[in-house]
Write a protein that holds these residues in place. Sequence first.
Motif, PDB file in Angstrom:
ATOM      1  N   HIS A  16       0.843  -1.196   0.000  1.00  0.00           N
ATOM      2  CA  HIS A  16       0.000   0.000   0.000  1.00  0.00           C
ATOM      3  C   HIS A  16       0.882   1.250   0.000  1.00  0.00           C
ATOM      4  O   HIS A  16       1.900   1.281   0.686  1.00  0.00           O
ATOM      5  CB  HIS A  16      -0.891   0.028   1.238  1.00  0.00           C
ATOM      6  CG  HIS A  16      -1.969  -1.023   1.261  1.00  0.00           C
ATOM      7  ND1 HIS A  16      -1.783  -2.298   0.791  1.00  0.00           N
ATOM      8  CD2 HIS A  16      -3.252  -0.960   1.708  1.00  0.00           C
ATOM      9  CE1 HIS A  16      -2.921  -2.987   0.950  1.00  0.00           C
ATOM     10  NE2 HIS A  16      -3.816  -2.192   1.503  1.00  0.00           N
ATOM     11  N   GLU A  22       0.296  -8.030  -0.922  1.00  0.00           N
ATOM     12  CA  GLU A  22      -0.874  -8.780  -0.479  1.00  0.00           C
ATOM     13  C   GLU A  22      -1.479  -9.580  -1.648  1.00  0.00           C
ATOM     14  O   GLU A  22      -1.363  -9.195  -2.808  1.00  0.00           O
ATOM     15  CB  GLU A  22      -1.927  -7.804   0.077  1.00  0.00           C
ATOM     16  CG  GLU A  22      -2.929  -8.447   1.008  1.00  0.00           C
ATOM     17  CD  GLU A  22      -3.869  -7.416   1.650  1.00  0.00           C
ATOM     18  OE1 GLU A  22      -3.968  -6.288   1.136  1.00  0.00           O
ATOM     19  OE2 GLU A  22      -4.508  -7.749   2.679  1.00  0.00           O
ATOM     20  N   TYR A  44     -10.335   3.723   6.673  1.00  0.00           N
ATOM     21  CA  TYR A  44      -9.783   2.577   5.932  1.00  0.00           C
ATOM     22  C   TYR A  44      -9.625   2.926   4.446  1.00  0.00           C
ATOM     23  O   TYR A  44     -10.551   3.443   3.827  1.00  0.00           O
ATOM     24  CB  TYR A  44     -10.727   1.382   6.102  1.00  0.00           C
ATOM     25  CG  TYR A  44     -10.421   0.201   5.214  1.00  0.00           C
ATOM     26  CD1 TYR A  44      -9.242  -0.524   5.371  1.00  0.00           C
ATOM     27  CD2 TYR A  44     -11.310  -0.193   4.220  1.00  0.00           C
ATOM     28  CE1 TYR A  44      -8.970  -1.612   4.558  1.00  0.00           C
ATOM     29  CE2 TYR A  44     -11.048  -1.284   3.412  1.00  0.00           C
ATOM     30  CZ  TYR A  44      -9.871  -1.988   3.584  1.00  0.00           C
ATOM     31  OH  TYR A  44      -9.597  -3.065   2.780  1.00  0.00           O
ATOM     32  N   HIS A  45      -8.440   2.659   3.920  1.00  0.00           N
ATOM     33  CA  HIS A  45      -8.125   2.919   2.503  1.00  0.00           C
ATOM     34  C   HIS A  45      -8.378   4.377   2.108  1.00  0.00           C
ATOM     35  O   HIS A  45      -8.941   4.651   1.046  1.00  0.00           O
ATOM     36  CB  HIS A  45      -8.885   1.950   1.575  1.00  0.00           C
ATOM     37  CG  HIS A  45      -8.212   0.607   1.474  1.00  0.00           C
ATOM     38  ND1 HIS A  45      -8.616  -0.388   0.620  1.00  0.00           N
ATOM     39  CD2 HIS A  45      -7.138   0.100   2.126  1.00  0.00           C
ATOM     40  CE1 HIS A  45      -7.831  -1.442   0.748  1.00  0.00           C
ATOM     41  NE2 HIS A  45      -6.927  -1.177   1.674  1.00  0.00           N
ATOM     42  N   ASP A  56      -3.497   0.419   7.660  1.00  0.00           N
ATOM     43  CA  ASP A  56      -3.391  -0.462   6.510  1.00  0.00           C
ATOM     44  C   ASP A  56      -2.565   0.298   5.476  1.00  0.00           C
ATOM     45  O   ASP A  56      -3.107   1.075   4.710  1.00  0.00           O
ATOM     46  CB  ASP A  56      -4.789  -0.798   5.963  1.00  0.00           C
ATOM     47  CG  ASP A  56      -4.719  -1.867   4.894  1.00  0.00           C
ATOM     48  OD1 ASP A  56      -3.696  -2.558   4.834  1.00  0.00           O
ATOM     49  OD2 ASP A  56      -5.681  -2.005   4.125  1.00  0.00           O
TER      50      ASP A  56
HETATM   51 ZN    ZN Z   1      -5.674  -2.765   2.214  1.00  0.00          ZN
END
Ligand code: ZN
Length: 447
Positions: free
Chosen positions: A182, A220, A318-319, A188
């Motif tokens: 990422h 991932e 998130y993200h 994350d």
């Molecule tokens: Zn992710």
Amino acid sequence: MNEKECIEISDYLLKSLFPICRSITGNGVRETFRILGEFIDFNIKEYPTGLQCFDWKIPKEWNIKDAYIKDPDGNKIVDFQKSNIHVVNYSEAVHKKIGFDELKKKIYTLPDLPDAIPYRTSYYNKKWGFCMAHKDFLNLKQEGEYEVLIDSSLENGSLTLGECSIQGESKEEILVSSYCCHPSMVNDNLSGPIVQALLYRELKKRKKLKYSYRFVLVPETIGPIVYLSQHQEIVNNIVGGFVLTTCGGPGDFGVKRSFLGNHIVDKAVLETFREYGISFINYDFRPDGSDERQYSSPGFRIPVCTISKDKYYEYDYYHTSLDNLDFVPPENLLKTLKLYLSAIDKIESNEKYLSLSPYGEVQLGKRGLYPQTGGGQHQSALGSEHQEEDFFIKYIDEVDAICWFLFLADGSNSLFDMAERSKVPFEQLKEIANKLIDKKLITKVEM
Ligand code: ZN
């Protein structure tokens, strides 16, 4: 464990890894491995574009130098140099002038989180696009021409991954896996590889380990598939493991259980939380989430468990670009590190014991096993230096605990079984085991 040092390393890694534009391939991943390599001795491996790995093929390598959108007046309204999340990850190159109607089809925003830049990827479909804060998108002029530039390359290259092992007495291994694909986001995903590096550092210091430990850092999804396709010989030695992800947010701890639900990796983690009295959200296994999807697939069936703190999918940031350095203080990574270490300590010391005086109750008094004081708070076996309430284990009355131990010491119960049955904390059972061995009341059973 030197907590101050762990926090300093976390802080250093967070700040140096955050700005890098990572993806599933490319130089950002290599730079990430170079920096992590100051703390973890990864063997770096490169696998070429086009290599078939089970059902997957390694894609072309993606690299990017610059990207922007200039408005009709020539102002940069989106600038990759300010945030690498602005570009849809794996965008193909583009440089042209387009009108607003065409431009808006290429822009992703989050109307419900207007200050955040969303993170989007397009690894396996060739396209390009930008991401921006919705509040900025609303200010765009609808007339005139916009200049869009993405100076990226998609070429034959390779996929980078890293692995290393710590040898224990047994060839049986515990897998510790994380991912590093990422761009600039912290929970994350930087929280995972940083806790992984710290865990490696701590386990490396141990003079004696029962199990061997295999550390794997990959992009991932495709990463574990590539890794396992090239290392099928290791699978049989892996007992179980942990996938490190989203473990540093400000919210609640969570435990995603292995597909078995009650494997020793689950027991170790659940007992750790119970022992410290830390509440957590239980997530039963589902075939989504992170790399457990690959490790636990029918061909491998490796049980892996995850400790989260603000689990992926579940937190508002998130993200998005708001999953940044303000969202994850280094202290949170230390907390998660301690929990994983405590779980690993339990796996290491999960022995079975047999009473050497099994006929009736043992007379404790004549052996000096009635303690002067009972109950009390015991500091974590991890050697916590500052007084943090979360990390105290509440021991039960010692005579009760000894009675439970001797009652269950029939050679069939492991310490995990004893802790579950008796509710005596695992760490207290370990201490009692040592005492009872000294008094020649029990013996260890080969497992
Ligand atoms: Zn992710």
